[in-house]
Motif scaffolding. Structure first.
Motif, PDB file in Angstrom:
ATOM      1  N   ASP A   1      36.285  40.587  22.044  1.00 55.01           N
ATOM      2  CA  ASP A   1      36.007  40.030  23.445  1.00 55.01           C
ATOM      3  C   ASP A   1      37.327  39.822  24.266  1.00 55.01           C
ATOM      4  O   ASP A   1      37.031  39.937  25.454  1.00 55.01           O
ATOM      5  N   LEU A   2      38.477  39.675  23.776  1.00 57.61           N
ATOM      6  CA  LEU A   2      39.425  39.638  24.625  1.00 57.61           C
ATOM      7  C   LEU A   2      40.113  41.047  24.719  1.00 57.61           C
ATOM      8  O   LEU A   2      41.301  41.077  25.230  1.00 57.61           O
ATOM      9  N   ASP A   3      39.602  41.974  23.960  1.00 60.30           N
ATOM     10  CA  ASP A   3      40.313  43.372  24.117  1.00 60.30           C
ATOM     11  C   ASP A   3      39.004  44.332  24.795  1.00 60.30           C
ATOM     12  O   ASP A   3      38.990  44.683  25.809  1.00 60.30           O
ATOM     13  N   GLU A   4      38.304  45.214  23.886  1.00 59.07           N
ATOM     14  CA  GLU A   4      37.543  46.043  24.123  1.00 59.07           C
ATOM     15  C   GLU A   4      36.229  45.405  25.210  1.00 59.07           C
ATOM     16  O   GLU A   4      35.953  46.338  25.966  1.00 59.07           O
ATOM     17  N   GLN A   5      35.633  44.487  24.907  1.00 56.84           N
ATOM     18  CA  GLN A   5      34.832  43.642  25.703  1.00 56.84           C
ATOM     19  C   GLN A   5      35.426  43.601  27.138  1.00 56.84           C
ATOM     20  O   GLN A   5      34.580  43.785  28.087  1.00 56.84           O
ATOM     21  N   LYS A   6      36.771  42.973  27.210  1.00 56.73           N
ATOM     22  CA  LYS A   6      37.204  42.697  28.347  1.00 56.73           C
ATOM     23  C   LYS A   6      37.397  44.002  29.225  1.00 56.73           C
ATOM     24  O   LYS A   6      37.193  44.139  30.623  1.00 56.73           O
ATOM     25  N   GLN A   7      37.883  44.891  28.753  1.00 51.49           N
ATOM     26  CA  GLN A   7      38.142  46.352  29.271  1.00 51.49           C
ATOM     27  C   GLN A   7      36.656  46.905  29.794  1.00 51.49           C
ATOM     28  O   GLN A   7      36.537  47.599  30.764  1.00 51.49           O
ATOM     29  N   LEU A   8      35.714  46.843  28.955  1.00 52.20           N
ATOM     30  CA  LEU A   8      34.305  47.227  29.424  1.00 52.20           C
ATOM     31  C   LEU A   8      33.834  46.603  30.585  1.00 52.20           C
ATOM     32  O   LEU A   8      33.203  47.134  31.605  1.00 52.20           O
ATOM     33  N   TYR A   9      33.930  45.189  30.547  1.00 51.76           N
ATOM     34  CA  TYR A   9      33.384  44.398  31.886  1.00 51.76           C
ATOM     35  C   TYR A   9      34.261  44.656  32.982  1.00 51.76           C
ATOM     36  O   TYR A   9      33.685  44.778  34.225  1.00 51.76           O
ATOM     37  N   ALA A  10      35.521  45.020  32.865  1.00 55.29           N
ATOM     38  CA  ALA A  10      36.636  45.225  34.095  1.00 55.29           C
ATOM     39  C   ALA A  10      35.937  46.580  34.550  1.00 55.29           C
ATOM     40  O   ALA A  10      36.003  46.801  35.783  1.00 55.29           O
ATOM     41  N   SER A  11      35.701  47.570  33.572  1.00 49.29           N
ATOM     42  CA  SER A  11      35.512  48.977  34.100  1.00 49.29           C
ATOM     43  C   SER A  11      34.142  49.054  34.860  1.00 49.29           C
ATOM     44  O   SER A  11      34.059  49.866  35.832  1.00 49.29           O
ATOM     45  N   LEU A  12      33.116  48.030  34.321  1.00 45.98           N
ATOM     46  CA  LEU A  12      32.075  48.078  35.168  1.00 45.98           C
ATOM     47  C   LEU A  12      32.009  47.364  36.725  1.00 45.98           C
ATOM     48  O   LEU A  12      31.512  47.450  37.385  1.00 45.98           O
ATOM     49  N   GLY A  13      33.159  46.529  36.877  1.00 48.46           N
ATOM     50  CA  GLY A  13      33.553  45.703  37.993  1.00 48.46           C
ATOM     51  C   GLY A  13      32.909  44.538  38.207  1.00 48.46           C
ATOM     52  O   GLY A  13      32.604  44.033  39.272  1.00 48.46           O
ATOM     53  N   ILE A  14      32.576  43.615  37.025  1.00 56.38           N
ATOM     54  CA  ILE A  14      32.053  42.451  37.201  1.00 56.38           C
ATOM     55  C   ILE A  14      33.018  41.262  37.637  1.00 56.38           C
ATOM     56  O   ILE A  14      34.212  41.497  36.988  1.00 56.38           O
ATOM     57  N   ALA A  15      32.977  40.703  38.415  1.00 52.99           N
ATOM     58  CA  ALA A  15      33.910  39.676  39.316  1.00 52.99           C
ATOM     59  C   ALA A  15      34.541  38.749  38.435  1.00 52.99           C
ATOM     60  O   ALA A  15      35.803  38.448  38.516  1.00 52.99           O
ATOM     61  N   GLU A  16      33.863  38.107  37.477  1.00 52.49           N
ATOM     62  CA  GLU A  16      34.419  37.284  36.706  1.00 52.49           C
ATOM     63  C   GLU A  16      33.838  37.223  35.461  1.00 52.49           C
ATOM     64  O   GLU A  16      32.772  37.451  34.985  1.00 52.49           O
ATOM     65  N   TYR A  17      34.871  36.861  34.350  1.00 53.65           N
ATOM     66  CA  TYR A  17      34.621  37.093  32.856  1.00 53.65           C
ATOM     67  C   TYR A  17      34.978  35.937  32.242  1.00 53.65           C
ATOM     68  O   TYR A  17      36.058  35.296  32.435  1.00 53.65           O
ATOM     69  N   TRP A  18      34.093  35.269  31.298  1.00 58.07           N
ATOM     70  CA  TRP A  18      34.766  33.930  30.458  1.00 58.07           C
ATOM     71  C   TRP A  18      34.653  34.367  29.062  1.00 58.07           C
ATOM     72  O   TRP A  18      33.481  35.131  28.511  1.00 58.07           O
ATOM     73  N   VAL A  19      35.369  33.811  28.416  1.00 58.43           N
ATOM     74  CA  VAL A  19      35.446  34.162  26.782  1.00 58.43           C
ATOM     75  C   VAL A  19      35.404  32.689  25.951  1.00 58.43           C
ATOM     76  O   VAL A  19      36.571  31.676  26.521  1.00 58.43           O
ATOM     77  N   VAL A  20      34.510  32.161  25.429  1.00 62.00           N
ATOM     78  CA  VAL A  20      34.719  30.655  24.856  1.00 62.00           C
ATOM     79  C   VAL A  20      35.108  30.946  23.237  1.00 62.00           C
ATOM     80  O   VAL A  20      34.307  31.795  22.705  1.00 62.00           O
TER      81      VAL A  20
ATOM     82  N   SER B   1      44.134  36.021  34.616  1.00 61.67           N
ATOM     83  CA  SER B   1      43.673  34.513  34.181  1.00 61.67           C
ATOM     84  C   SER B   1      43.534  33.889  35.542  1.00 61.67           C
ATOM     85  O   SER B   1      44.105  33.916  36.651  1.00 61.67           O
ATOM     86  N   ILE B   2      42.314  32.923  35.566  1.00 62.04           N
ATOM     87  CA  ILE B   2      41.898  31.969  36.788  1.00 62.04           C
ATOM     88  C   ILE B   2      41.999  30.636  36.120  1.00 62.04           C
ATOM     89  O   ILE B   2      41.565  30.413  34.728  1.00 62.04           O
ATOM     90  N   GLN B   3      42.282  29.624  37.010  1.00 57.46           N
ATOM     91  CA  GLN B   3      42.213  28.127  36.540  1.00 57.46           C
ATOM     92  C   GLN B   3      40.947  27.636  37.154  1.00 57.46           C
ATOM     93  O   GLN B   3      40.483  26.408  36.789  1.00 57.46           O
ATOM     94  N   VAL B   4      40.358  28.247  38.260  1.00 58.39           N
ATOM     95  CA  VAL B   4      39.237  27.582  38.999  1.00 58.39           C
ATOM     96  C   VAL B   4      38.279  28.921  39.309  1.00 58.39           C
ATOM     97  O   VAL B   4      38.713  30.055  39.452  1.00 58.39           O
ATOM     98  N   SER B   5      37.170  28.557  38.866  1.00 61.14           N
ATOM     99  CA  SER B   5      36.016  29.638  38.986  1.00 61.14           C
ATOM    100  C   SER B   5      35.871  30.222  40.396  1.00 61.14           C
ATOM    101  O   SER B   5      35.671  29.576  41.453  1.00 61.14           O
ATOM    102  N   GLN B   6      35.965  31.614  40.573  1.00 59.90           N
ATOM    103  CA  GLN B   6      35.357  32.099  41.892  1.00 59.90           C
ATOM    104  C   GLN B   6      34.093  32.231  42.207  1.00 59.90           C
ATOM    105  O   GLN B   6      33.794  32.246  43.420  1.00 59.90           O
TER     106      GLN B   6
END
Length: 222
Positions: free
Chosen positions: A141-160, A180-185
């Motif tokens: 979720d912090l590697d391949e999935q993160k790359q996938l969502y960034a390439s799609l252009g999704i504005a914000e991504y959370w991993v619990v 990384s963000i400290q406050v949700s956009q």
């Protein structure tokens, strides 16, 4: 059909293939013999989770959905719509089924009778926020999935991180990478640390009690 995905170092229910085609993805997606819970495809990388959702995963996932609902109660405009675990496809190149899918504002996807129950990105717009509940899949979720969502252009991504009881939140930059963000956009003004404190309460109380505690904190702020 026979699932020919390679085993990974992740739990035995997870399979990956790095030279897959869209047709390979579609075959797994539509198979009546493969009972997949999660699936993702990104330009050759195919990942399938055939495990069942555990109680910890479900508890954290439902808590996040309640947090979204309480946020809407205090901030009714613009509207929010949750489509958690809905399959998202950009035909021929990418597909995913995030645990959390959130739309904000106008042009929220709708379906006509008979249409596939998927968010198809040549007909529907991108979600504003997606997230993953990482019980056994944190590195993915912090590697391949993160790359996938960034390439799609999704504005914000959370991993619990369920085991570490942490929330990693990322916002998409103009360069198309997550920082990384400290406050949700998307949920404007919502501090990530406050959400993390809410998650920590699951070690001692129910997810509904934790969500109620967050509601009290938000009402105090407002």
């Amino acid at each position: 059909m026979t699932l020919s995905l390679e085993k990974s170092s992740q739990p035995s229910s997870l399979r990956q293939q790095h030279d897959a085609t869209w047709q390979d993805y579609a075959a797994v997606r539509d198979s009546s013999e493969i009972d997949w819970r999660k699936i993702a495809f990104n330009q050759g990388w195919l990942w399938v989770d055939m495990g069942t959702e555990g109680p910890n995963h479900a508890s954290f996932s439902d808590l996040l959905t309640m947090i979204f609902g309480f946020w809407v109660f205090l901030h009714p405009k613009p509207v929010l719509q949750s489509f958690g675990r809905c399959l998202i496809e950009k035909p021929e190149t990418q597909a995913c089924a995030p645990d959390l899918v959130l739309y904000k504002g106008e042009n929220i996807p709708k379906w006509q009778p008979g249409e596939p129950r998927r968010i198809v990105l040549n007909r529907h717009r991108l979600p504003d926020l997606v997230g993953e509940i990482a019980d056994t899949t944190l590195s993915l979720d912090l590697d391949e999935q993160k790359q996938l969502y960034a390439s799609l252009g999704i504005a914000e991504y959370w991993v619990v991180d369920v085991k570490g009881v942490r929330l990693f939140a990322f916002g998409l930059t103009a360069a198309g990478v997550y920082e990384s963000i400290q406050v949700s956009q998307v949920l404007e003004g919502l501090e990530i640390a406050l959400v993390e404190q809410t998650l920590e309460r699951l070690s001692e109380e129910t997810n509904t009690a934790a969500a109620n505690w967050l509601m009290q904190q938000l009402q105090t702020v407002n």
